[in-house]
Design an enzyme around this catalytic site. Structure first.
Site, PDB file in Angstrom:
ATOM      1  N   HIS A 953     -24.664  -5.646  65.990  1.00 13.81           N
ATOM      2  CA  HIS A 953     -25.563  -6.079  64.920  1.00 13.81           C
ATOM      3  C   HIS A 953     -24.720  -6.730  63.828  1.00 13.81           C
ATOM      4  O   HIS A 953     -23.760  -6.131  63.359  1.00 13.81           O
ATOM      5  CB  HIS A 953     -26.328  -4.885  64.353  1.00 13.81           C
ATOM      6  CG  HIS A 953     -27.311  -5.281  63.285  1.00 13.81           C
ATOM      7  ND1 HIS A 953     -28.498  -5.911  63.578  1.00 13.81           N
ATOM      8  CD2 HIS A 953     -27.280  -5.136  61.942  1.00 13.81           C
ATOM      9  CE1 HIS A 953     -29.161  -6.126  62.453  1.00 13.81           C
ATOM     10  NE2 HIS A 953     -28.431  -5.672  61.446  1.00 13.81           N
ATOM     11  N   CYS A1111     -29.787 -11.689  64.643  1.00 12.16           N
ATOM     12  CA  CYS A1111     -28.705 -11.472  63.699  1.00 12.16           C
ATOM     13  C   CYS A1111     -27.444 -12.186  64.165  1.00 12.16           C
ATOM     14  O   CYS A1111     -26.734 -12.802  63.372  1.00 12.16           O
ATOM     15  CB  CYS A1111     -28.436  -9.985  63.515  1.00 12.16           C
ATOM     16  SG  CYS A1111     -27.894  -9.172  65.027  1.00 12.16           S
TER      17      CYS A1111
END
Length: 1116
Positions: A953, A1111
């Protein structure tokens, strides 16, 4: 366009985030060190498949365009008269499309120059710009604007509130007059009225009409000036009195362009119109402006006495973009209404084909015209030009009124006989000093000549000039005399030492070692003796030549392929010299970038200089005034020494006496009249040359001639001489990029050497094999270099990995899409965003921070960028106090986390569960980023990243440090932090200049960012989280950033603060995070705010959820 490995400002960071085709892959591979010559071909082939398809489609369209139009015209000619209305509708539609295209291109060029001028004013302080807005919905009316900032509202700071006046906002299709009135503290601050009968706008400030402007309707033939905003500025100074200034768009443009009208003005308030003062005051630490509807303002503050120019220019820049967005929206609405009329009737494909083809043809022509092309020009002279060197001589007069005395070898000289006693035949001399105070106003040589030449692109004039540096510099010259052989000048009577009073002699002006070089038959002196300035030996003689390349694109530079030869004739001797032309990019006084060729050759390499005499031509009324008799004392008789002048030694020396104060008066065209000699101050002994050798390598300037060793020198450009140069042209004089690059010559050489035989940049960029070959040639002989170095070396002006030139292609592509809105689904956001992207691209190309140099009048302000303020800042936020949570946290977990300005941080998403595989992937990504991975590990990470399934992430952390008064403030902006929750409730919005409030439901995207602000007033680095309202984030945004649903009842201030601090704690202490890349950059005032604003304004386009591949794609 700078790549992420060379980030210099926030615009570069924005380009990392932009979803432009094929850029994210190249950026990622460069970062991971995967790009080498060996795998370059396959990589680019895979990356640019889509771009090749686009280029092929454009090529096919251009080939078939004329055929398609011919078919369409044939079909339309078969229509019956009953179809006349249908043809009229189609013509109306076509006209609208072309009109919008024309207006957009016109405004693009206008606003482009305005934006580029504005980018020259970069902030020189660390004080921010605070935006505040009030909606037109009366139910949402805010009574006042309170800006609470610690240590801001005191007697050390000034505050400005800047309000825009947008004429375009008041122009609509309604018939009644439009007016807008803004009240402040009960007074009518300003009002704007538009009379539709004559399309005139009147601006009143505090009851006084400050501007009257004639407007042009949107959609018709427009005048770009009508759409430039004006500004109303309220300035509050130390005494809390508010001053009101009105800055018209004309004065803004003059200020930005360094108009001659404002040559001596340095502050923007000097060119603004001061209207009056207001009763507004600043008390108790807040500023209040009451009852202000429809207001989109900016609030700024800085130390008193510091100019607010840069911040005001930054604000004006944002208003310019707002105006363009509004105009584009109106144009699209107009186009859609016409299209609706078109689609309401049944048409054949042929009916629609013709306007679409015409529109496409126009856009392709515009694209082709705006594409820089590589040109090879040969500049030749038609005939032999012979010029006396003196006719092109330019001398810089560096004398001032304070330069009162010049040294000289001039001397009075006499022989004295005693009729009774001795000594006899004594040689006596008195040196003379010259008063040069009037030389400052002398008229000297200031000439040049244009030699006509021709090139493939038209006439090319060569401007010729001779320069002799220091020829009128009081620190580098003395005074001497030039006169014909054997000339004597009687000018005073002298009484010798110890002589009877009745014995005297006449003192004669003595000559210098240069005198015998100037024979009367060779040198036409107006008088037998003329004073002159004598320069030191080895003074250069520079033959300077300049050729302007008006059709060149300055950002891309050029390269001189072949120089030419010029000659200097000296008597019967001829000397040949080769020019040394170089390509120079410079900024004109209007702020426009230009390209020119400059050559400077020192001819003393073949014609050495031992002496320079710049003769001050004697006028017919020149007179040598006799002085009074003087008695001299005996000092140092019969001393001998030697004197060296150039390559020659003069040996017969005799003693003499020094006397000061010989006045020289300057007349027009540097004419001298010697004044009265003063023999009262006898100082010290010196030597005087009595006998001379000849043949000194001397230059003597007399009138329009320059003599060398007594012979006049002639400059010649032989017929047929030519200069060959390669450069990039822009047919529309509106290049795709307009960059200021201090290394322009080196960059242009790279581009041209890559493939100098190509006809255009487009041809090079559309052919993959040519690009690969060009890259490999650039890499030789060090083939192991990575492609990132090549991309960096050309300054990002043309990216060899991105075939479509510049963001103007995006703009044109959007216009093409507008022509067929039913298929493309285009809206005004697309065109507005494309233009904003283009402006940002142009700005970053023009100003590559780190390559700038002092001395450029448009960029001097950049020399004062507050880098030292940031680099010297020792209070890093190591420990952050969270008062509502009752705890403190130690920030960061990475070694390079604390001191960087931009971090790209990855966290394990734990998609694969807790185990060895998850740990191994994390370690592998870290090794790749640190260039420690092996071949297998690199390829694995590359494959996952290309498919955007890398199980981590990503988020970006941008840090900005400021000092506000005595407070150290660190702003940490996180992007990519939302975990997929939605922003509940309703969102209200109003279009710029519109009184209607739009309610938008279903806004289910996260804020896309979180702003953590911490402050410290001590030297030990203990930072404390500020109140959440200072961050500028709303309750909704903070809850969305935390991944929580907004409660049905508005939470209390303390509840929001608690949640705000919890997010700060989680982001600053998150375990398992590591920094993939960090950049040490200087964020200038307003840049962080501008980047945050981009994220906010694009929220509806990107629907920031930032989970899964989103992301990773964002942070790529």
């Amino acid at each position: 366009m700078a790549y992420p490995n060379d980030v210099r400002n926030v615009w570069d960071v924005y380009n990392v985030f932009r979803d432009v085709p094929n850029r994210e892959h190249l950026i990622r591979d460069i970062r991971n060190g995967l790009v080498t010559v060996r795998n370059l071909t396959n990589m680019l082939t895979n990356m640019e498949r889509d771009d090749q398809l686009i280029i092929a489609q454009l090529s096919n369209m251009m080939k078939s365009l004329s055929i398609g139009i011919e078919k369409a015209q044939n079909e339309l000619s078969k229509l019956k008269t009953t179809d006349a209305d249908r043809a009229a509708v189609l013509a109306d539609y076509q006209t609208s499309v072309l009109n919008i295209e024309r207006n957009t291109m016109l405004l693009t060029g206008y606003f482009k120059q305005l934006v580029l001028d504005l980018t020259g004013y970069v902030g020189a302080s660390v004080y921010p710009i605070l935006p505040f807005m009030i909606t037109g919905d009366q139910s949402m009316m805010v009574d006042s604007i309170n800006v609470n900032m610690k240590n801001v509202f005191d007697d050390k700071h000034e505050q400005e509130i800047v309000l825009p006046i947008h004429p375009a906002c008041f122009v609509s299709t309604i018939t009644e007059d439009t007016s807008s009135v803004v009240y402040a503290d009960g007074d009518e601050l300003y009002s704007v009225h538009v009379r539709h009968e004559n399309m005139t706008m009147y601006v009143n400030v505090l009851g006084e009409t400050v501007e009257t402007r004639q407007l042009s309707m949107i959609g018709e033939s427009i005048v770009p000036d009508d759409f430039a905003p004006s500004l109303l500025i309220l300035r509050f100074s130390q005494d809390s009195v508010g001053e009101v200034f009105y800055l018209s768009h004309d004065n803004i443009k003059k200020f930005l362009g360094h108009s001659l009208e404002y040559t001596d003005k340095y502050v923007i308030f000097d060119v603004a119109r001061r209207a009056s003062t207001t009763r507004n005051t600043i008390t108790d630490g807040f500023c209040s402006v009451d009852g202000v509807p429809y207001l989109d303002g900016r609030f700024i503050y800085q130390p008193s006495g510091i100019s607010a120019d840069s911040n005001i220019c930054a604000i004006y820049n944002s208003y310019v973009l707002d105006v363009l967005r509004y105009i584009t929206e109106c144009e699209v609405d107009t186009l859609r209404s016409v299209y609706d009329r078109t689609s309401s009737t049944v048409f054949s494909k042929t009916d629609v084909l013709r306007p679409r083809l015409l529109t496409m043809q126009s856009n392709i022509s515009a694209l082709s015209a705006a594409t820089p092309q590589l040109a090879n020009d040969v500049i030749t002279s038609d005939s032999t030009d012979l010029l006396s060197l003196g006719t092109v001589l330019t001398v810089s007069n560096e004398f001032t009124a304070d330069d009162t005395t010049l040294s000289t070898s001039l001397a009075g000289h006499c022989q004295v006989d005693y009729s009774e006693g001795s000594p006899q035949d004594k040689s006596m001399s008195i040196p003379v000093s010259c008063d040069s105070s009037q030389l400052a106003s002398s008229t000297v040589h200031s000439y040049s000549a244009d030699i006509l030449g021709h090139g493939l692109k038209g006439d090319r004039n060569l401007n010729l000039m001779i320069n002799v540096p220091g020829l009128m510099n009081p620190q580098k010259v003395t005074v001497d005399y030039v006169y014909s052989d054997g000339y004597k000048l009687n000018f005073a009577s002298v009484v010798a030492p110890d002589a009877p009073f009745w014995i005297n002699a006449t003192l004669q002006l003595s000559l210098s070692p240069s005198a015998h070089n100037m024979l009367s038959k060779l040198t036409p002196l107006d008088n037998d003796a003329c004073p002159g300035l004598k320069a030191q030996a080895n003074t250069p003689v520079l033959v300077s030549m300049t050729i302007n390349l008006d059709d060149a694109t300055p950002a891309l530079g050029g390269e001189v392929i072949q120089n030419c030869v010029f000659k200097i004739h000296h008597g019967d001797d001829v000397y040949s010299f080769v020019t040394d032309f170089d390509v120079i990019s410079y900024t004109s006084t209007s702020g426009t970038n230009c390209l020119k060729l400059i050559s400077s050759v020192d001819i003393t390499s073949q014609l050495p200089s031992d002496m320079w005499i710049y003769v001050m031509n004697g006028s017919p009324d020149a007179a040598f005034i006799s002085g009074d008799s003087v008695n001299m004392s005996s000092v140092d008789w019969h001393q001998s020494t030697s004197q060296t002048v150039g390559n020659y030694v003069y040996a017969t020396m005799k003693a003499y006496w020094n006397v000061t104060s010989y006045d020289v008066e300057a007349r027009p065209y540097a004419t001298y009249v010697p004044g009265k000699i003063n023999f009262t101050a006898i100082d010290h002994a010196d030597v005087f040359v009595d006998d001379y050798n000849t043949g000194v390598n001397s230059y003597v300037i007399v009138n329009s001639r320059i003599y060398y060793k007594g012979n006049s020198s002639i400059y010649e450009v032989p017929s047929g001489s030519f200069i060959k140069v390669s450069y990039f042209t822009s047919p529309l004089k509106n290049p795709t990029v307009d960059a200021y690059n201090a290394e322009i010559s080196r960059n242009s050489a790279y581009l041209i050497k890559a493939n100098a035989s190509l006809d255009s940049v487009a041809a090079m960029l559309s052919n993959i094999s040519n690009r690969i070959d060009a890259m490999e040639r650039l890499m030789e002989p060090t083939r192991a270099h990575r492609i990132a170095g090549v991309v960096s070396s050309i300054g990002g002006v043309i990216s060899l990995g991105m075939p479509l030139l510049g963001a103007i292609v995006v703009t044109i592509g959007s216009i093409i899409s507008i022509a067929d809105p039913d298929k493309q689904g285009i809206d005004y956001h697309s065109v507005a965003n494309a233009f904003m992207s283009w402006c940002q691209y142009a700005a970053v190309c023009r100003y590559e921070y780190g390559l700038l140099k002092r001395g450029d009048e448009k960029l001097d302000v950049l020399s004062f960028m507050p880098k030292r303020v940031v680099s010297d800042f020792k209070n890093k936020p190591d420990v952050i106090s969270l008062p509502e949570l009752g705890e403190s946290v130690l920030r960061g977990s990475s070694t390079d986390y604390l001191d960087t300005e931009i971090n790209i941080i990855y966290n394990d998403m734990q998609l694969l569960g807790q185990g060895k595989l998850s740990d191994w992937l994390n370690k592998t990504v870290s090794k790749v980023e640190n260039n420690a991975a092996n071949f297998f590990e690199r390829n694995l990470v590359k494959s996952l990243a290309n498919k955007e399934v890398l199980p981590v992430h990503a988020r970006v952390e941008i840090t900005q440090t400021e000092k506000i008064g005595d407070v150290y403030r660190t702003t940490i902006l996180y992007t990519g932090i939302n975990e997929g929750s939605y922003l509940g409730g309703d969102v209200f919005a109003s279009r710029l200049g519109d009184k209607n409030i739009l309610r938008m439901n279903g806004f289910e995207s996260g804020p896309g960012r979180f702003k953590a602000i911490v402050e410290s007033t001590t030297e030990v680095g203990n930072f404390r989280v500020v109140d959440w309202t200072v961050s500028g984030m709303s309750r909704y945004e903070i809850y969305a950033a935390a991944g929580e649903v907004y409660p049905s009842k508005d939470p209390s201030h303390a509840d929001v603060q608690l949640l705000y601090e919890s997010i700060v704690r989680d982001l600053t202490t998150r375990d398992g995070s590591f920094v993939l890349k960090h950049h040490d950059v200087l964020l200038l005032p307003g840049q962080l705010d501008a980047f945050e604003e981009l994220i906010i304004k694009n929220a509806s386009n990107y629907q920031y959820a930032f989970i899964g591949s989103n992301c990773s794609k964002l942070c790529a």
